[in-house]
Design an enzyme around this catalytic site. Sequence first.
Site, PDB file in Angstrom:
ATOM      1  CG  HIS A   6      -1.768   1.404   1.470  1.00 13.51           C
ATOM      2  ND1 HIS A   6      -2.303   1.682   0.276  1.00 13.51           N
ATOM      3  CD2 HIS A   6      -2.034   1.937   2.525  1.00 13.51           C
ATOM      4  CE1 HIS A   6      -3.174   2.809   0.653  1.00 13.51           C
ATOM      5  NE2 HIS A   6      -3.066   2.843   2.130  1.00 13.51           N
ATOM      6  CB  SER A  29     -38.688  -9.240  -5.097  1.00 16.69           C
ATOM      7  OG  SER A  29     -38.526  -7.918  -4.388  1.00 16.69           O
ATOM      8  CD  GLU A  83     -32.743  -9.634   4.736  1.00 15.14           C
ATOM      9  OE1 GLU A  83     -33.081  -9.052   3.557  1.00 15.14           O
ATOM     10  OE2 GLU A  83     -33.721  -9.894   5.486  1.00 15.14           O
TER      11      GLU A  83
END
Length: 343
Positions: free
Chosen positions: A117, A261, A240
């Site tokens: 890094h 959905s 979730e």
Amino acid sequence: MTNSDELLKDLKIYYDADADLNLLQDRTIAVIGYGSQGRAHALNCQDSGAKVVVGLRKTSARWKQAEDDGLEVMETAEAAKAGDMVVMLTQDHLQSGIWKNDIEPNMKDGDAFVVAHGFNLNYGQIIPADNIDVVMIAPKSPGHTMRFQYEDGRGVPGLVAVFQDATGKARDYALAYGKAVGCARAGIIETTIEEETETDLFGEQAVLCGGISELIRAAFETLVEAGYQPALAYFECLHEVKLITDLIYQGGITMMRYSVSDTAEYGDITRGKRVIDEGTRERMKEILQEIQSGDFAGEWINENMVGRPTFNTVVRKEKEHPIEVVGARLRAMMPWIEEREVK
């Protein structure tokens, strides 16, 4: 429609065929640090046929672990002296002191200094002499994932950057190292120290750590303040998240939207931009400017110099947030979650 060829036209990727492990045959790789990244780098290099030593403080709890893993362990300065390629894999805020005290005095003409890094190079906390190669190989995964993938015959993608080319072969040595740790199996993308540092810090602050943790807490607090059960707020706003991010990780935002959905997708495309609006983007630009200017780096360096008062206070306070209290109780109901205490 956006053309992928146009977006990726400047992308340079190196693979195993572009790297030569023979360049490491007469070199000793000194891995400084033996945390998640250090262990993966050291073991992968050793399994690739390179000579590896590990540099640690004599009092380090990791000393025995490295020895048990079959590696030769030395105190940090001794390892740096023994190494022709010294790989810095300790935490950012420790690197400057380790460099000045243990590594810099032991670097020889033609040695290579490797980072994963670019923080300390980019912000001038490590200033190498001009007689050594200075390069970056940055695997884009946690160390344990890097190790597992290597053992399974695969690799994780990585980044390569040349900060200083003293020998005329700095990129070749960097790619050889990238092959040794397994990154060239997946592909190593060319970048610069500046680009890697600034994008890495921005991603952490705006999305991966700062952004997502504040979004989760704000949503949790909104539901609880509206009278909903904290347990349900925890499930919907934190638990979730993994289900969704796993889908994004696997196939991008498009796969996530395909998998949820239609109701969820409609809510996504019509409400998301009300949460993350132009004001959010303006504040993201401010955060990026603070990174680019060095203001954030200076703030973090000063925070460490005075004993981390802000860091310690905020971390302690936020461990007591209701979402943490509720979460601990609910996770106890899910034994499949391998929860580990954060110390």
